[in-house]
Design a protein around this motif. Structure first.
Motif, short mmCIF file in Angstrom:
data_model
loop_
_atom_site.label_atom_id
_atom_site.label_comp_id
_atom_site.label_asym_id
_atom_site.label_seq_id
_atom_site.Cartn_x
_atom_site.Cartn_y
_atom_site.Cartn_z
N ALA A 1 0.83 -1.21 0.00
CA ALA A 1 0.00 0.00 0.00
C ALA A 1 0.86 1.25 0.00
CB ALA A 1 -0.93 -0.01 1.21
N VAL A 2 1.92 1.25 0.78
CA VAL A 2 2.82 2.41 0.84
C VAL A 2 3.44 2.69 -0.53
CG1 VAL A 2 5.06 3.17 1.74
CG2 VAL A 2 3.32 2.30 3.30
N ALA A 3 3.82 1.61 -1.24
CA ALA A 3 4.43 1.78 -2.56
C ALA A 3 3.45 2.40 -3.55
CB ALA A 3 4.93 0.43 -3.08
N GLN A 4 2.17 2.11 -3.39
CA GLN A 4 1.16 2.62 -4.31
C GLN A 4 0.70 4.02 -3.95
OE1 GLN A 4 0.06 1.23 -7.13
NE2 GLN A 4 1.43 -0.50 -6.86
N ILE A 5 0.67 4.34 -2.66
CA ILE A 5 0.03 5.57 -2.21
C ILE A 5 1.05 6.69 -1.97
CG2 ILE A 5 -1.27 6.60 -0.31
CD1 ILE A 5 -2.74 3.92 -0.07
N GLY A 6 2.14 6.38 -1.30
CA GLY A 6 3.14 7.40 -1.01
C GLY A 6 2.70 8.32 0.12
N MET A 7 3.60 9.25 0.44
CA MET A 7 3.34 10.21 1.52
C MET A 7 2.42 11.32 1.01
SD MET A 7 4.69 9.28 4.34
CE MET A 7 4.91 10.77 5.32
N PRO A 8 1.64 11.97 1.89
CA PRO A 8 1.65 11.81 3.35
C PRO A 8 0.73 10.71 3.89
CG PRO A 8 0.23 13.62 2.76
CD PRO A 8 0.81 13.12 1.47
N GLU A 9 -0.15 10.15 3.02
CA GLU A 9 -1.11 9.17 3.52
C GLU A 9 -0.45 7.88 4.00
OE1 GLU A 9 -1.36 10.84 0.76
OE2 GLU A 9 -3.25 11.98 0.85
N ALA A 10 0.77 7.60 3.48
CA ALA A 10 1.45 6.37 3.87
C ALA A 10 1.71 6.30 5.37
CB ALA A 10 2.78 6.25 3.11
N ARG A 11 1.76 7.45 6.03
CA ARG A 11 2.01 7.45 7.48
C ARG A 11 0.91 6.71 8.21
NH1 ARG A 11 -1.23 11.63 6.59
NH2 ARG A 11 -2.53 12.44 8.29
N ILE A 12 -0.33 6.78 7.72
CA ILE A 12 -1.46 6.12 8.38
C ILE A 12 -1.29 4.62 8.31
CG2 ILE A 12 -3.97 5.94 8.42
CD1 ILE A 12 -4.01 8.57 6.76
N ILE A 13 -0.92 4.14 7.14
CA ILE A 13 -0.76 2.69 6.93
C ILE A 13 0.41 2.17 7.75
CG2 ILE A 13 -0.25 0.97 5.16
CD1 ILE A 13 -1.49 3.19 3.20
N LEU A 14 1.52 2.90 7.74
CA LEU A 14 2.68 2.49 8.53
C LEU A 14 2.34 2.48 10.02
CD1 LEU A 14 5.48 4.45 6.66
CD2 LEU A 14 5.14 1.97 6.66
N GLY A 15 1.58 3.48 10.46
CA GLY A 15 1.19 3.53 11.87
C GLY A 15 0.38 2.31 12.27
N GLN A 16 -0.55 1.89 11.42
CA GLN A 16 -1.35 0.70 11.73
C GLN A 16 -0.48 -0.54 11.84
OE1 GLN A 16 -4.58 -0.08 9.00
NE2 GLN A 16 -4.86 -2.16 9.74
N ALA A 17 0.45 -0.69 10.89
CA ALA A 17 1.33 -1.86 10.90
C ALA A 17 2.23 -1.86 12.13
CB ALA A 17 2.17 -1.90 9.63
N VAL A 18 2.70 -0.68 12.55
CA VAL A 18 3.54 -0.59 13.74
C VAL A 18 2.75 -0.97 14.98
CG1 VAL A 18 4.70 1.07 15.26
CG2 VAL A 18 5.21 1.06 12.82
N VAL A 19 1.53 -0.47 15.10
CA VAL A 19 0.71 -0.80 16.26
C VAL A 19 0.46 -2.31 16.33
CG1 VAL A 19 -1.60 -0.55 17.26
CG2 VAL A 19 -0.38 1.45 16.42
N HIS A 20 0.14 -2.93 15.20
CA HIS A 20 -0.09 -4.38 15.18
C HIS A 20 1.17 -5.12 15.62
CE1 HIS A 20 -2.13 -7.94 12.90
NE2 HIS A 20 -1.50 -8.35 13.97
N ASN A 21 2.31 -4.73 15.04
CA ASN A 21 3.57 -5.40 15.37
C ASN A 21 3.92 -5.26 16.85
OD1 ASN A 21 4.76 -6.83 13.31
ND2 ASN A 21 6.57 -5.53 13.21
N ALA A 22 3.77 -4.04 17.37
CA ALA A 22 4.18 -3.78 18.75
C ALA A 22 3.28 -4.51 19.76
CB ALA A 22 4.15 -2.28 19.02
N LEU A 23 1.99 -4.59 19.49
CA LEU A 23 1.06 -5.19 20.45
C LEU A 23 0.94 -6.71 20.31
CD1 LEU A 23 -1.86 -2.58 20.47
CD2 LEU A 23 0.13 -2.73 21.98
N ALA A 24 1.43 -7.26 19.22
CA ALA A 24 1.29 -8.71 18.99
C ALA A 24 2.15 -9.51 19.96
CB ALA A 24 1.69 -9.05 17.56
N PRO A 25 1.68 -10.73 20.35
CA PRO A 25 2.54 -11.63 21.13
C PRO A 25 3.81 -11.93 20.35
CG PRO A 25 0.28 -12.45 21.02
CD PRO A 25 0.37 -11.33 20.04
N LYS A 26 4.92 -12.01 21.03
CA LYS A 26 6.21 -12.15 20.36
C LYS A 26 6.72 -13.59 20.42
CE LYS A 26 6.44 -7.67 19.65
NZ LYS A 26 5.20 -7.26 20.32
N SER A 27 7.30 -14.02 19.29
CA SER A 27 7.98 -15.30 19.24
C SER A 27 9.04 -15.25 18.15
CB SER A 27 7.00 -16.45 18.93
OG SER A 27 7.73 -17.64 18.67
N ASN A 28 10.27 -15.60 18.51
CA ASN A 28 11.32 -15.72 17.50
C ASN A 28 11.65 -17.18 17.23
OD1 ASN A 28 12.70 -16.47 19.80
ND2 ASN A 28 14.54 -15.27 19.32
#
Length: 457
Positions: free
Chosen positions: A336-363
């Protein structure tokens, strides 16, 4: 031909009522191919766009073109250069304000120009993605018969925003954002050129780098920022020093942009330090810290595609099977970021960061593949067991390939006892699920499957 070029050319640089009314970005618009910065691939000798600009004739006539790219990459400039070739008539419409009636009027005028004066008409249609299907349909006859040479500009993917018949009658030219050196070149020329600031100002190194970062590959944004900062510098200049060359400082650029410079160097330590803190904050489940470092990268002009790739890696390395959907979110965000670009890309990146940060972790999956690779690099892993070898060629049965293989789907439980690893790795345990998130359910299942496969009680 009345257009932005002639407006900029005819104005007297010393006349405040003339040239200074035209924005710096307009005054500095390239007037020849040699002045165009970037876009080397689409302007290479022999390319359709270059041939169109240079006015080549012959059996291969001029093709209409769809220019697709981010803002400030030269779409309008290239359209004007097309119009200059071979004494063409240039008409500019904006899809924001024009309608079918305007398009038909252009077509009628183009027929008269061709009949009476033998001149081709170039129709530059800005933001064509805003045209409805019916409005785009009105362009088809003129484009197909070459009543006009259509040069249409869009910042959105033409596959979704432009009708297929119009795309098939045009050449699609994809423009990329300017790189940092290109933007520096644009700024340097604007400072020195008599059409621009004519040597009245210099731009300090720190100020230059801030403008380059904030421009994000957009030449128009860079020139607009430079013009505003020059205004601040002119106001700050002491009385009686109007004839001196004034240096535009970082503080003046910040004042012009109403935005402080973020201390961040994409090629230096800050780049790696902030990126490292960003990844570790997601790994540590501190969503607020992760969003802070995301914001610092974006405000410093970091490429959002670089950030998206880091999120995808973290979704697999740090979240893994703790929440398999985190990778789906991250990959979707990257596309989505590749298709849309800034400034709207910040919204998509923010959602992905929130999901990553709050998800249970396993390596566990990350550690598993690393352990498997380590064994392979150490020389472990003998021949593939005969019953697992391929049987799809003559002579395989004679060699005993596939003999004794147990077809999983024939087993009552959908799995049965069977050796899959090479002899020297039997019993290797690479994947060790954690008890967190999704793996809380995967762990017992894998232990049961492993017990059956290895024939353990």
């Amino acid at each position: 031909m009345s257009d932005l070029f002639t407006t900029a050319q005819s104005a007297d640089p010393g006349d405040a009522s003339g040239a200074l009314l035209a924005p710096l970005a307009v005054r500095m618009r390239p007037q020849t191919l040699d002045e165009v910065v970037g876009q080397r691939d689409v302007l290479r000798p022999g390319s359709p766009l270059r041939r169109l600009i240079e006015g080549h004739g012959g059996a291969a006539g001029p093709l209409s073109a769809i220019l697709w790219g981010p803002p400030g990459t030269g779409k309008t400039t290239l359209a004007h250069l097309v119009a200059q070739a071979a004494d063409r008539t240039f008409v500019e419409l904006s899809a924001v304000t024009a309608g079918v009636k305007d398009v038909r009027a252009v077509m009628e005028q183009a027929v008269r120009e061709r009949s009476l004066h033998g001149r081709q008409t170039v129709l530059f249609l800005d933001e064509i993605h805003r045209f409805t299907k019916a409005q785009q349909d009105a362009l088809l006859p003129g484009v197909e018969n070459r009543t006009v040479i259509l040069v249409a500009a869009t910042t959105e993917n033409p596959s979704f925003s432009i009708i297929a018949p119009l795309l098939s009658r045009s050449v699609l030219v994809t423009l990329g954002s300017l790189d940092d050196d290109d933007v520096r070149g644009v700024l340097a020329r604007a400072l020195a050129d008599e059409r621009g600031l004519d040597g009245a100002f210099t731009l300090g190194e720190a100020a230059t780098e801030h403008v380059v970062r904030m421009a994000g590959g957009d030449a128009r944004r860079a020139l607009t920022t430079l013009e505003a900062a020059a205004g601040v510098a002119a106001d700050d200049r002491a009385a009686g020093r109007e004839d001196d060359v004034a240096e535009i400082t970082l503080a003046q650029v910040e004042q012009a942009m109403a935005q402080a410079a973020v201390r961040y160097d994409r090629a230096g330590d800050q780049h790696y330090d902030v990126a490292s803190a960003f990844i570790k904050s997601m790994r540590g489940s501190d969503v607020d810290a992760a969003l802070h470092y995301l914001a610092r990268q974006l405000e410093a002009g970091e490429d959002p595609r670089f950030i998206a790739r880091r999120i995808v890696i973290a979704a697999s390395e740090d979240v893994g099977m703790g929440d398999p959907t985190a990778l789906q979110t991250a990959v979707a965000a990257m596309h989505a970021v590749a298709q849309i670009g800034m400034p709207e890309a910040r919204i998509i990146l923010g959602q992905a960061v929130v999901h990553n940060a709050l998800a249970p972790k396993s390596n566990a999956a990350y550690s598993a593949i690393n352990a498997a690779i380590a064994d392979v690099r150490a020389g472990k892993g003998g021949p593939v067991p005969p019953h697992l070898r391929g049987t799809g060629y003559a002579g395989a049965a004679r060699l005993g390939h596939g003999e004794g293989y147990r077809y999983t789907h024939d087993e009552p439980a959908g799995v049965g006892e069977q050796q899959f690893l090479p002899d020297d790795l039997v019993g290797a345990d690479y994947y060790r699920p954690t008890g967190r998130g999704w793996e809380e359910r995967l762990g017992p299942r894998w232990r049961e499957l492993r017990r059956i496969i290895r024939g353990r009680d």
